[in-house]
Design a protein around this motif. Sequence first.
Motif, short mmCIF file in Angstrom:
data_model
loop_
_atom_site.label_atom_id
_atom_site.label_comp_id
_atom_site.label_asym_id
_atom_site.label_seq_id
_atom_site.Cartn_x
_atom_site.Cartn_y
_atom_site.Cartn_z
N ALA A 49 -5.75 1.30 12.01
CA ALA A 49 -5.48 2.22 13.12
C ALA A 49 -4.34 1.72 13.99
CB ALA A 49 -6.75 2.41 13.96
N LYS A 50 -4.27 0.41 14.20
CA LYS A 50 -3.21 -0.17 15.03
C LYS A 50 -1.86 -0.17 14.30
CE LYS A 50 -5.44 -1.12 18.79
NZ LYS A 50 -5.06 -0.48 20.08
N GLY A 51 -1.91 -0.22 12.96
CA GLY A 51 -0.68 -0.08 12.19
C GLY A 51 -0.05 -1.38 11.73
N GLN A 52 1.13 -1.24 11.16
CA GLN A 52 1.80 -2.35 10.49
C GLN A 52 2.07 -3.54 11.42
OE1 GLN A 52 5.89 -1.68 9.29
NE2 GLN A 52 5.59 -2.84 7.40
N ASP A 53 2.54 -3.27 12.63
CA ASP A 53 2.88 -4.38 13.54
C ASP A 53 1.67 -5.25 13.83
OD1 ASP A 53 5.49 -3.57 13.61
OD2 ASP A 53 5.37 -2.61 15.58
N LYS A 54 0.50 -4.64 14.04
CA LYS A 54 -0.71 -5.40 14.30
C LYS A 54 -1.11 -6.23 13.09
CE LYS A 54 -4.32 -6.65 16.69
NZ LYS A 54 -4.18 -7.49 17.90
N ILE A 55 -1.02 -5.62 11.90
CA ILE A 55 -1.38 -6.34 10.67
C ILE A 55 -0.44 -7.53 10.47
CG2 ILE A 55 -1.58 -6.16 8.16
CD1 ILE A 55 -2.24 -3.18 8.57
N LEU A 56 0.86 -7.31 10.67
CA LEU A 56 1.83 -8.39 10.52
C LEU A 56 1.60 -9.50 11.54
CD1 LEU A 56 5.09 -6.34 9.87
CD2 LEU A 56 3.75 -7.63 8.19
N LYS A 57 1.25 -9.13 12.75
CA LYS A 57 0.97 -10.12 13.79
C LYS A 57 -0.20 -11.00 13.38
CE LYS A 57 -0.22 -10.62 18.69
NZ LYS A 57 -0.57 -9.92 19.95
N LYS A 58 -1.24 -10.37 12.84
CA LYS A 58 -2.41 -11.14 12.42
C LYS A 58 -2.08 -12.05 11.24
CE LYS A 58 -5.82 -11.30 13.76
NZ LYS A 58 -6.37 -12.21 14.80
N VAL A 59 -1.26 -11.58 10.31
CA VAL A 59 -0.85 -12.43 9.19
C VAL A 59 -0.12 -13.66 9.72
CG1 VAL A 59 0.67 -12.61 7.18
CG2 VAL A 59 -0.76 -10.58 7.47
N GLY A 60 0.79 -13.44 10.67
CA GLY A 60 1.52 -14.55 11.27
C GLY A 60 0.61 -15.51 12.01
N GLU A 61 -0.34 -14.97 12.78
CA GLU A 61 -1.27 -15.81 13.54
C GLU A 61 -2.12 -16.66 12.61
OE1 GLU A 61 -3.53 -13.18 15.95
OE2 GLU A 61 -1.94 -12.87 17.44
N GLU A 62 -2.65 -16.03 11.55
CA GLU A 62 -3.51 -16.76 10.63
C GLU A 62 -2.73 -17.80 9.84
OE1 GLU A 62 -6.52 -16.58 11.05
OE2 GLU A 62 -6.74 -14.68 12.11
N ALA A 63 -1.47 -17.50 9.53
CA ALA A 63 -0.63 -18.49 8.84
C ALA A 63 -0.41 -19.70 9.75
CB ALA A 63 0.71 -17.87 8.45
N THR A 64 -0.14 -19.45 11.03
CA THR A 64 0.06 -20.54 11.99
C THR A 64 -1.21 -21.38 12.14
OG1 THR A 64 1.68 -19.26 13.23
CG2 THR A 64 0.65 -21.10 14.38
N GLU A 65 -2.36 -20.72 12.21
CA GLU A 65 -3.62 -21.43 12.36
C GLU A 65 -3.95 -22.25 11.12
OE1 GLU A 65 -6.53 -18.54 13.46
OE2 GLU A 65 -5.62 -18.15 15.42
N THR A 66 -3.52 -21.77 9.96
CA THR A 66 -3.70 -22.54 8.73
C THR A 66 -2.85 -23.79 8.76
OG1 THR A 66 -4.17 -20.52 7.45
CG2 THR A 66 -3.52 -22.46 6.21
N VAL A 67 -1.61 -23.66 9.26
CA VAL A 67 -0.71 -24.82 9.38
C VAL A 67 -1.32 -25.85 10.32
CG1 VAL A 67 1.52 -25.60 10.26
CG2 VAL A 67 1.39 -23.53 8.86
N ILE A 68 -1.86 -25.39 11.45
CA ILE A 68 -2.46 -26.30 12.44
C ILE A 68 -3.68 -27.00 11.83
CG2 ILE A 68 -3.69 -26.42 14.64
CD1 ILE A 68 -1.92 -24.08 15.59
N ALA A 69 -4.49 -26.26 11.10
CA ALA A 69 -5.67 -26.85 10.46
C ALA A 69 -5.26 -27.94 9.48
CB ALA A 69 -6.47 -25.76 9.75
#
Length: 239
Positions: free
Chosen positions: A159-179
Motif C-alpha cells: 500500500a505504501k509503494g515502492q519507496d517504502k519497500i526500498l527503504k525497508k530493504v536498505g534498512e534491513e541491509a544496514t542492520e545485517t551489516v551491523i549484526a
Amino acid sequence: MENENKKDIDLSMVKFDEKGLVPAIVQEENGQVLMLAYMNEESLKKTLETGFTWFWSRSRQQLWRKGETSGNIQRVIDISYDCDGDTLLVTVHQTGVACHTGTYSCFSGRKLTPDTKSVAVVTEEPQRPLAEVIYDLYNVIQDRQLNPVEGSYTNYLFAKGQDKILKKVGEEATETVIASKNESRKEVVYEMADLWYHCLVLLAYHGISPEALFSELMGRRKGSDYHKFTGKTGIRPDL
C-alpha cells in the motif's frame, strides 16, 4: 482461469479408468510439483466451472474441494492432458501449503535416495530445501498482493509503494551489516531473514519470480562469460 462456457468443453479426450477416475498431477505455476490426486468427470467439470481444484476422494468416496477446510485453496491456471489422455497436469496458484501434513508439497523431503544412489526409506522428514521455503514465502506474499488481508504487514508495504519497500530493504541491509560487525551469529540470521523477506516483497512488486534469481545464480555458477562476477571495474578478479 475464466469461468465462461466451461460446461461446453469437450472432455472426450480424457480417458477415465474402469472406476471413472483419472490421476491429476498438480503443480505450482513456478513448476514445483505439489501433489497427486484423482478426478472423476464431475470433479473435473466442477474444477473447470469454478476455477478451483476439485477431486474425488477414493477413501471417503465423495467429491472434495482443495482447501475447503484448511483454506489452502488452489486457483487453476491451466489444465493439460498427456499424449494418452489418461493423466492430467493441473497448473495452479497455491495459497498456503499443499500437503495435509503442513509441508509445501506432498513430496517435500520424501526421497528414497536422500544422499546416495542406493534405495533407502526416509524415516524422518529432513529440513525443507531452501528454494522450497523461499517459493512458499513468495507465494504467500503474492497471495497478499492479490488478496489483501486487513492488518497484514505485507499489504502495508504494498500500500505504501515502492519507496517504502526500498527503504525497508536498505534498512534491513544496514542492520545485517551491523549484526555482522558485532560478530553476532544470532543477529546476522535474524536481520538477514528480515532482509530476504523484504527482498522477496520487492521481487513481487516487480512481478519477478524467485526462479529468475535462481537462473541468474546458476548461470554465474556455470561460469558463462555474461554471468562472470566482474564487480564495478568490469574485470574479473583472479580467484
